[in-house]
Design a protein around this motif. Structure first.
Motif, PDB file in Angstrom:
ATOM      1  N   ALA A 105      37.352  60.210  23.974  1.00 14.19           N
ATOM      2  CA  ALA A 105      36.112  60.843  24.424  1.00 14.19           C
ATOM      3  C   ALA A 105      36.353  62.275  24.879  1.00 14.19           C
ATOM      4  CB  ALA A 105      35.486  60.025  25.552  1.00 14.19           C
ATOM      5  N   SER A 106      37.565  62.578  25.375  1.00 12.48           N
ATOM      6  CA  SER A 106      37.779  63.914  25.926  1.00 12.48           C
ATOM      7  C   SER A 106      38.854  64.660  25.142  1.00 12.48           C
ATOM      8  CB  SER A 106      38.195  63.796  27.396  1.00 12.48           C
ATOM      9  OG  SER A 106      38.994  64.886  27.750  1.00 12.48           O
ATOM     10  N   PRO A 107      38.463  65.635  24.352  1.00  9.60           N
ATOM     11  CA  PRO A 107      39.448  66.407  23.580  1.00  9.60           C
ATOM     12  C   PRO A 107      40.455  67.104  24.483  1.00  9.60           C
ATOM     13  CG  PRO A 107      37.209  66.896  22.857  1.00  9.60           C
ATOM     14  CD  PRO A 107      37.086  66.062  24.089  1.00  9.60           C
ATOM     15  N   ARG A 108      40.005  67.504  25.677  1.00  8.54           N
ATOM     16  CA  ARG A 108      40.923  68.211  26.568  1.00  8.54           C
ATOM     17  C   ARG A 108      42.050  67.281  27.017  1.00  8.54           C
ATOM     18  NH1 ARG A 108      38.060  71.033  31.316  1.00  8.54           N
ATOM     19  NH2 ARG A 108      36.981  72.063  29.620  1.00  8.54           N
ATOM     20  N   GLY A 114      48.343  64.032  24.702  1.00 14.86           N
ATOM     21  CA  GLY A 114      48.727  63.638  23.346  1.00 14.86           C
ATOM     22  C   GLY A 114      50.219  63.637  23.080  1.00 14.86           C
ATOM     23  N   PRO A 115      50.879  64.797  23.192  1.00 19.71           N
ATOM     24  CA  PRO A 115      52.308  64.839  22.863  1.00 19.71           C
ATOM     25  C   PRO A 115      53.164  63.915  23.731  1.00 19.71           C
ATOM     26  CG  PRO A 115      51.392  67.026  22.880  1.00 19.71           C
ATOM     27  CD  PRO A 115      50.321  66.130  23.405  1.00 19.71           C
TER      28      PRO A 115
ATOM     29  N   PHE B  12      51.355  75.404  18.969  1.00 19.45           N
ATOM     30  CA  PHE B  12      51.900  75.373  20.322  1.00 19.45           C
ATOM     31  C   PHE B  12      50.811  74.994  21.315  1.00 19.45           C
ATOM     32  CE2 PHE B  12      52.949  77.444  24.347  1.00 19.45           C
ATOM     33  CZ  PHE B  12      54.120  76.778  24.609  1.00 19.45           C
ATOM     34  N   ASN B  13      51.152  74.034  22.138  1.00 14.33           N
ATOM     35  CA  ASN B  13      50.136  73.393  22.948  1.00 14.33           C
ATOM     36  C   ASN B  13      50.567  73.516  24.412  1.00 14.33           C
ATOM     37  OD1 ASN B  13      48.469  71.642  24.230  1.00 14.33           O
ATOM     38  ND2 ASN B  13      48.574  70.056  22.654  1.00 14.33           N
ATOM     39  N   ALA B  14      50.102  74.590  25.061  1.00 13.44           N
ATOM     40  CA  ALA B  14      50.565  74.872  26.427  1.00 13.44           C
ATOM     41  C   ALA B  14      50.177  73.777  27.424  1.00 13.44           C
ATOM     42  CB  ALA B  14      50.034  76.226  26.870  1.00 13.44           C
ATOM     43  N   ALA B  18      52.749  71.668  29.776  1.00 15.85           N
ATOM     44  CA  ALA B  18      52.627  71.670  31.228  1.00 15.85           C
ATOM     45  C   ALA B  18      52.524  70.243  31.758  1.00 15.85           C
ATOM     46  CB  ALA B  18      51.398  72.478  31.635  1.00 15.85           C
ATOM     47  N   THR B  19      51.735  69.411  31.088  1.00 15.06           N
ATOM     48  CA  THR B  19      51.597  68.024  31.530  1.00 15.06           C
ATOM     49  C   THR B  19      52.941  67.311  31.501  1.00 15.06           C
ATOM     50  OG1 THR B  19      49.495  68.072  30.371  1.00 15.06           O
ATOM     51  CG2 THR B  19      50.217  65.949  31.234  1.00 15.06           C
ATOM     52  N   ALA B  20      53.667  67.487  30.374  1.00 12.13           N
ATOM     53  CA  ALA B  20      54.947  66.805  30.244  1.00 12.13           C
ATOM     54  C   ALA B  20      55.913  67.259  31.326  1.00 12.13           C
ATOM     55  CB  ALA B  20      55.527  67.056  28.849  1.00 12.13           C
ATOM     56  N   VAL B  21      55.959  68.591  31.538  1.00 16.17           N
ATOM     57  CA  VAL B  21      56.878  69.123  32.551  1.00 16.17           C
ATOM     58  C   VAL B  21      56.482  68.614  33.940  1.00 16.17           C
ATOM     59  CG1 VAL B  21      57.594  71.231  33.723  1.00 16.17           C
ATOM     60  CG2 VAL B  21      57.534  71.153  31.232  1.00 16.17           C
ATOM     61  N   ALA B  22      55.161  68.588  34.199  1.00 18.96           N
ATOM     62  CA  ALA B  22      54.706  68.107  35.499  1.00 18.96           C
ATOM     63  C   ALA B  22      55.087  66.648  35.713  1.00 18.96           C
ATOM     64  CB  ALA B  22      53.187  68.276  35.606  1.00 18.96           C
TER      65      ALA B  22
END
Lengths: 272, 261
Positions: A105-108, A114-115, B12-14, B18-22
């Motif tokens: 639902a949320s692309p953000r 995702g990764p 590139f997905n900043a 950031a999420t992974a590092v956090a």
């Protein structure tokens, strides 16, 4: 997408007779397909040496299984494995639908998480088993955790792609009907997502069985996996082959049950 | 070259980084400060250190080589076997009638359960490992080959008949090219499966490679090394898949869907 019950109103007598005929034809062709397997087992039985340490004939497998059943080990083991697989599937479905729904639902959120999720998904679930055994300890929580970790991904991915492919009309219909959030979930989202979710669960079930068996083998927690490994360590080939058929039947029955549940649950949508 | 660079820049997905590092930072801090219930949970820095050490000493490289060699060997056998079985199932009604159900019955047999049987037959050897890998990874190839063969447009086969192609010519010029894309999708699934099953077989069947490495690290109470093996196994899977995709795209440039997905 629209629920129809019209087809259910068809003349019942004729339908059921047709169904019976269909089933009979199906059964006959299935039996034909089983012939080589049956022939192989028969040959094995006739030509095999009952004292062979490697290739005991099927009658020896049955004897070994009966012995395990009467000693009261087989049935609890099957139940134990079934219980952990079933519970893990329920937990994995709940988690997968929740997380997958949010990500779809949320692309953000999808872009942020995702990764990380993609990386977690690449870790082979079987490798998690020893890791969890060391960190969590050998107990039911650990078993549940590793099975859920394996079974989560198919449900999650299917839910995500299901949410993304929802038809915009559905969302607009919910808006024009001014449905509340709860009604939107139970009346629009869950019914529309059900097929994708159930497909995910069916993909997840064999994975759950594999990881459950592996966890039992590596930690010797009670279950079918532990029985198999013990039989192998005792060089009891007949029991190993017998248990292999039990495991096969277990997977077969679970898959059939899930397929039946799927067609039952999707019937109101006319998609079974 | 430039297009590759710009594509990499676009990919590139900043926020994700950031999420992974956090998350990693949270893990590190959590392990270092709080007294968790899990005494063996290593901090990410510890895992990195152990992984670096294992790579430098060559231990993890050797184990990876063994696992990859076994997985690839099993995968090649499984692909050839699966394609042959799949074509036979798709094109011979007789084979389908008599072997279809038997194969359907064998298919759901979990590969793990097959390990003890293989161990009894072949002992704790590489043969055991490869047998189990072949058994597990042959199914996706079969299923996808059959699906691809069923999806061949009848007009193609009609054309073959019109041109009076012989059986072999029809196979080589019509059937194989038409089946190839979906068979290769099956092969890709099979490769991922082969790697996982190789690790499983090493844990309970053949004491070597990455799977055995994880188990020994667990028994030696070395959580950092254990996580290192875990990360290495995951990375290896990604790497193998990428290699396969690249080589397929190079070998068969006409097949679009392989480059994507």
């Amino acid at each position: 997408m629209i629920a129809t019950n019209a087809s259910a109103q068809a003349p019942i007598g004729r339908a059921s007779r047709q169904w019976a005929l269909h089933a009979a034809v199906n059964a006959a062709s299935a039996l034909q397909g089983l012939l080589p397997l049956i022939a192989l087992l028969l040959l094995w039985q006739v030509l095999g040496d009952p004292r062979s340490p490697y290739f005991p004939p099927p009658s020896a497998w049955a004897a070994a299984l009966i012995e395990r059943t009467s000693s009261g080990e087989l049935l609890p083991a099957v139940l134990m494995t079934f219980q952990s697989v079933a519970m893990a599937l329920v937990v994995a479905t709940a988690l997968g639908v929740g997380i997958g729904g949010l990500i779809g639902a949320s692309p953000r959120l999808a872009r942020c998480l995702g990764p990380t999720l993609e990386f977690l998904r690449t870790l082979p679930p079987p490798t998690i088993v020893p890791v969890a055994a060391l960190i969590v300890g050998v107990n039911d929580t650990m078993k549940l955790f590793v099975i859920v970790f394996a079974a989560l991904w198919p449900v999650l991915l299917n839910t995500t792609s299901g949410v993304r492919s929802l038809h915009p009309t559905l969302l607009e219909a919910a808006r024009s009907l001014q449905l509340g959030p709860l009604a939107r979930i139970t009346k629009i989202f869950l019914p529309a997502l059900l097929p994708s979710i159930l497909t995910g669960v069916r993909v997840a079930a064999p994975l759950a069985i594999i990881v459950s068996l592996l966890a039992e083998m590596l930690t010797l927690m009670p279950g079918l996996g532990a029985l198999l490994l013990t039989a192998q360590r005792n060089f009891n080939a007949a029991e190993v082959f017998g248990l292999l058929t039990v495991v096969g039947a277990f997977g077969f029955v679970l898959n059939a049950a899930l397929a039946a549940f799927e067609s039952w649950a999707l019937k109101p949508q006319g998609r079974s | 070259m430039r297009s590759m660079l710009s594509r990499a820049a676009a990919a590139f997905n900043a926020p994700a980084l950031a999420t992974a590092v956090a998350l990693l930072g949270l893990w590190e801090v959590g392990v270092r400060t709080a007294t968790t219930r899990f005494e063996f949970l290593p901090a990410p820095s510890e895992i990195g250190e152990a992984l670096y050490g294992a790579i430098r000493s060559g231990q993890i490289i050797g184990d990876s080589m063994h696992t990859v060699a076994c997985a690839v060997a099993g995968w090649i056998v499984a692909s050839a076997l699966g394609a042959a079985i799949g074509l036979a199932l798709a094109f011979s009604p007789m084979v389908r009638r008599f072997f279809g159900t038997s194969l359907e019955l064998l298919r759901p047999l979990p590969a793990v359960a097959f390990v003890p049987v293989a161990v009894l037959l072949f002992g704790f050897t590489v043969t055991t490992e490869i047998t189990v890998i072949v058994f597990a990874s042959v199914w996706p190839v079969i299923v996808n080959t059959v699906a691809g063969a069923k999806a061949i447009h009848p007009r193609l086969l009609d054309t073959a008949a019109t041109l009076h192609l012989s059986r072999m010519q029809r196979l080589g010029k019509i059937v194989l090219p038409a089946v190839l894309p979906s068979a290769m999708v099956g092969a890709r699934v099979a490769l991922g499966l082969a790697l996982v099953v190789a690790v499983i077989a090493e844990m309970v069947g053949n004491p070597a490679g990455l799977g055995w490495g994880v188990v020994t690290a667990q028994e030696a109470l070395q959580p950092g090394l254990m996580f290192g093996y875990l990360v290495a196994t995951g990375a290896l899977g990604v790497l193998l898949n990428a290699c396969l995709r690249a080589s397929f795209a190079r070998l068969f440039p006409g097949i679009r869907e392989l480059a994507q997905s």
